[in-house]
Design a protein around this motif. Structure first.
Motif, PDB file in Angstrom:
ATOM      1  N   UNK A  35       0.830  -1.208   0.000  1.00  0.00           N
ATOM      2  CA  UNK A  35       0.000   0.000   0.000  1.00  0.00           C
ATOM      3  C   UNK A  35       0.865   1.258   0.000  1.00  0.00           C
ATOM      4  N   UNK A  36       1.999   1.221   0.726  1.00  0.00           N
ATOM      5  CA  UNK A  36       2.920   2.364   0.754  1.00  0.00           C
ATOM      6  C   UNK A  36       3.472   2.640  -0.645  1.00  0.00           C
ATOM      7  N   UNK A  37       3.978   1.588  -1.287  1.00  0.00           N
ATOM      8  CA  UNK A  37       4.546   1.755  -2.635  1.00  0.00           C
ATOM      9  C   UNK A  37       3.490   2.212  -3.626  1.00  0.00           C
ATOM     10  N   UNK A  38       2.295   1.646  -3.520  1.00  0.00           N
ATOM     11  CA  UNK A  38       1.207   2.007  -4.432  1.00  0.00           C
ATOM     12  C   UNK A  38       0.827   3.476  -4.286  1.00  0.00           C
ATOM     13  N   UNK A  39       0.714   3.947  -3.034  1.00  0.00           N
ATOM     14  CA  UNK A  39       0.352   5.349  -2.792  1.00  0.00           C
ATOM     15  C   UNK A  39       1.420   6.298  -3.329  1.00  0.00           C
ATOM     16  N   UNK A  40       2.685   5.940  -3.148  1.00  0.00           N
ATOM     17  CA  UNK A  40       3.755   6.801  -3.646  1.00  0.00           C
ATOM     18  C   UNK A  40       3.783   6.813  -5.172  1.00  0.00           C
ATOM     19  N   UNK A  41       3.570   5.642  -5.777  1.00  0.00           N
ATOM     20  CA  UNK A  41       3.544   5.580  -7.241  1.00  0.00           C
ATOM     21  C   UNK A  41       2.420   6.445  -7.805  1.00  0.00           C
ATOM     22  N   UNK A  42       1.235   6.368  -7.166  1.00  0.00           N
ATOM     23  CA  UNK A  42       0.100   7.165  -7.610  1.00  0.00           C
ATOM     24  C   UNK A  42       0.370   8.668  -7.421  1.00  0.00           C
ATOM     25  N   UNK A  43       1.039   9.009  -6.324  1.00  0.00           N
ATOM     26  CA  UNK A  43       1.358  10.410  -6.059  1.00  0.00           C
ATOM     27  C   UNK A  43       2.344  10.948  -7.098  1.00  0.00           C
ATOM     28  N   UNK A  44       3.355  10.158  -7.427  1.00  0.00           N
ATOM     29  CA  UNK A  44       4.315  10.588  -8.449  1.00  0.00           C
ATOM     30  C   UNK A  44       3.642  10.729  -9.805  1.00  0.00           C
ATOM     31  N   UNK A  94       4.324  13.791   1.829  1.00  0.00           N
ATOM     32  CA  UNK A  94       3.816  12.638   1.084  1.00  0.00           C
ATOM     33  C   UNK A  94       4.298  11.333   1.711  1.00  0.00           C
ATOM     34  N   UNK A  95       5.572  11.287   2.078  1.00  0.00           N
ATOM     35  CA  UNK A  95       6.113  10.082   2.716  1.00  0.00           C
ATOM     36  C   UNK A  95       5.431   9.831   4.068  1.00  0.00           C
ATOM     37  N   UNK A  96       5.198  10.917   4.810  1.00  0.00           N
ATOM     38  CA  UNK A  96       4.578  10.790   6.129  1.00  0.00           C
ATOM     39  C   UNK A  96       3.151  10.254   6.022  1.00  0.00           C
ATOM     40  N   UNK A  97       2.366  10.826   5.118  1.00  0.00           N
ATOM     41  CA  UNK A  97       0.979  10.398   4.946  1.00  0.00           C
ATOM     42  C   UNK A  97       0.912   8.946   4.476  1.00  0.00           C
ATOM     43  N   UNK A  98       1.724   8.598   3.501  1.00  0.00           N
ATOM     44  CA  UNK A  98       1.710   7.230   2.960  1.00  0.00           C
ATOM     45  C   UNK A  98       2.124   6.215   4.016  1.00  0.00           C
ATOM     46  N   UNK A 144       8.908   7.133  11.337  1.00  0.00           N
ATOM     47  CA  UNK A 144      10.353   7.333  11.531  1.00  0.00           C
ATOM     48  C   UNK A 144      11.145   6.430  10.592  1.00  0.00           C
ATOM     49  N   UNK A 145      10.733   5.146  10.507  1.00  0.00           N
ATOM     50  CA  UNK A 145      11.433   4.194   9.634  1.00  0.00           C
ATOM     51  C   UNK A 145      11.441   4.682   8.193  1.00  0.00           C
ATOM     52  N   UNK A 146      10.254   5.019   7.676  1.00  0.00           N
ATOM     53  CA  UNK A 146      10.161   5.357   6.258  1.00  0.00           C
ATOM     54  C   UNK A 146      10.770   6.721   5.938  1.00  0.00           C
ATOM     55  N   UNK A 147      10.596   7.690   6.834  1.00  0.00           N
ATOM     56  CA  UNK A 147      11.226   8.992   6.594  1.00  0.00           C
ATOM     57  C   UNK A 147      12.749   8.864   6.648  1.00  0.00           C
ATOM     58  N   UNK A 148      13.258   8.115   7.629  1.00  0.00           N
ATOM     59  CA  UNK A 148      14.705   7.899   7.719  1.00  0.00           C
ATOM     60  C   UNK A 148      15.199   7.169   6.487  1.00  0.00           C
ATOM     61  N   UNK A 149      14.487   6.120   6.104  1.00  0.00           N
ATOM     62  CA  UNK A 149      14.854   5.330   4.930  1.00  0.00           C
ATOM     63  C   UNK A 149      14.925   6.193   3.673  1.00  0.00           C
ATOM     64  N   UNK A 150      13.887   6.986   3.424  1.00  0.00           N
ATOM     65  CA  UNK A 150      13.845   7.792   2.202  1.00  0.00           C
ATOM     66  C   UNK A 150      14.949   8.850   2.189  1.00  0.00           C
ATOM     67  N   UNK A 151      15.194   9.463   3.358  1.00  0.00           N
ATOM     68  CA  UNK A 151      16.198  10.528   3.401  1.00  0.00           C
ATOM     69  C   UNK A 151      17.624   9.990   3.382  1.00  0.00           C
ATOM     70  N   UNK A 152      17.861   8.853   4.050  1.00  0.00           N
ATOM     71  CA  UNK A 152      19.183   8.236   3.987  1.00  0.00           C
ATOM     72  C   UNK A 152      19.445   7.744   2.565  1.00  0.00           C
ATOM     73  N   UNK A 153      18.418   7.194   1.927  1.00  0.00           N
ATOM     74  CA  UNK A 153      18.549   6.731   0.539  1.00  0.00           C
ATOM     75  C   UNK A 153      18.937   7.903  -0.370  1.00  0.00           C
ATOM     76  N   UNK A 154      18.334   9.051  -0.113  1.00  0.00           N
ATOM     77  CA  UNK A 154      18.667  10.252  -0.906  1.00  0.00           C
ATOM     78  C   UNK A 154      20.152  10.623  -0.717  1.00  0.00           C
ATOM     79  N   UNK A 155      20.625  10.548   0.555  1.00  0.00           N
ATOM     80  CA  UNK A 155      22.031  10.864   0.835  1.00  0.00           C
ATOM     81  C   UNK A 155      22.968   9.853   0.175  1.00  0.00           C
ATOM     82  N   UNK A 156      22.579   8.574   0.213  1.00  0.00           N
ATOM     83  CA  UNK A 156      23.411   7.536  -0.375  1.00  0.00           C
ATOM     84  C   UNK A 156      23.544   7.757  -1.885  1.00  0.00           C
ATOM     85  N   UNK A 157      22.457   8.184  -2.511  1.00  0.00           N
ATOM     86  CA  UNK A 157      22.502   8.407  -3.968  1.00  0.00           C
ATOM     87  C   UNK A 157      23.470   9.523  -4.345  1.00  0.00           C
TER      88      UNK A 157
END
Length: 297
Positions: free
Chosen positions: A185-194, A209-213, A278-291
């Motif tokens: 459901x998280x991935x689906x909501x983000x895909x639809x938002x994008x 968007x990440x917080x709501x999803x 916290x998990x998903x916000x940390x994940x998305x932001x750390x992923x951004x830094x890693x990129x």
């Protein structure tokens, strides 16, 4: 000094950081969830009239550190689980979408989440068992049975054999539906938002968007699949002789009604909702830094 390109491990690193951060912040809620889920009315357990009453009684006897019983296996389990989950999930989902046509992005997400969750459960079940047993060492007990994570594992193997570390495994595998519902459901909501924003897949969007999803997906997954958490907690509890999914289910329903299968659901949502965010916000932001390390090595 050149920074190595870590983009191949962006999901692993992001999930690892998210799991550690959320556990450190939210472990006291997890401890309360475990205790309320395990409480079938046995007078040998401390009886709490509310979550606030539980916090007061625990702190009065053991101090604030009493709210952090079982945090070591919880941190290790969360870091390993979320790191591997995000890494393997995204790899498998890409493979399924490339090789097969499921006809639905949600179906691909759910299948990927279920398969990956089951694989990770094979690795982490002993860790979650020790976390549960350490959380269920009560403040009204004269002596604690386990001195820590390693001692708990050692005693479990000595007294119950190696497969004692896999008590609750079946319900844990069933419970992978929780993670599958959440990530699908998280991935689906983000895909639809994008899609609505006209952005390419996997591009970064707003923190809101990440917080709501993450909030919606976690609440949905927790509420729908919560009975497995109650059953698993009770099967792993060293204070009872619960054996088998079916027997534990029947005993719970006979003694407490069907509502007993959702015992602790409120505190689970209270605990798991901020933890998921916290998990998903940390994940998305750390992923951004890693990129940002791409082509830096």
């Amino acid at each position: 000094m050149k920074i190595p390109d870590l983009t191949n491990y962006e999901h692993l690193i992001g999930g690892f950081c998210g799991g550690v951060t959320s556990t450190v912040v939210c472990h006291p809620f997890d401890l309360l969830k475990v205790r309320f889920s395990a409480n079938e009315g046995n007078p040998l357990r401390p009886q709490y009239t509310s979550y606030a009453d539980a916090v007061r009684k625990i702190i009065r006897v053991e101090g604030v550190r009493g709210l952090y019983q079982g945090i070591t296996p919880s941190v290790i389990g969360a870091a390993v689980s979320w790191g591997l989950y995000f890494q393997w999930y995204n790899t498998l989902r890409a493979k399924i979408n490339e090789e097969f046509s499921t006809g639905s992005e949600m179906v691909s997400n759910f299948i990927s989440g279920s398969v990956v969750g089951s694989a990770i459960m094979c690795i982490t079940n002993p860790i979650w068992l020790t976390k549960t047993r350490l959380c269920l060492q009560y403040e009204n007990q004269q002596t604690k049975k386990y001195s820590g994570m390693i001692d708990c594992m050692r005693q479990t193997v000595q007294q119950e054999g190696f497969f004692g570390l896999y008590r609750g495994f079946v319900t844990g595998v069933i419970g992978t539906s929780h993670g599958a519902v959440q990530i699908a459901s998280y991935s689906w909501m983000l895909d639809k938002r994008r899609e609505a924003l006209g952005l390419p897949k996997d591009s970064f969007i707003s923190q809101t968007d990440y917080t709501v999803a993450s909030a919606i997906s976690k609440t949905l997954a927790t509420t729908v699949t919560f009975p497995y958490q109650v059953l698993r907690t009770r099967m792993q509890d060293h204070n009872t002789d619960s054996r088998g999914v079916w027997r534990t289910t029947l005993r719970t329903i006979q003694n407490e009604g069907f509502s007993g299968l959702w015992k602790g659901c409120v505190i689970a949502n209270v605990r798991q909702l901020p933890a998921a965010i916290v998990v998903f916000l940390t994940y998305e932001n750390v992923k951004r830094l890693v990129r940002m390390t791409e082509n830096q090595g």
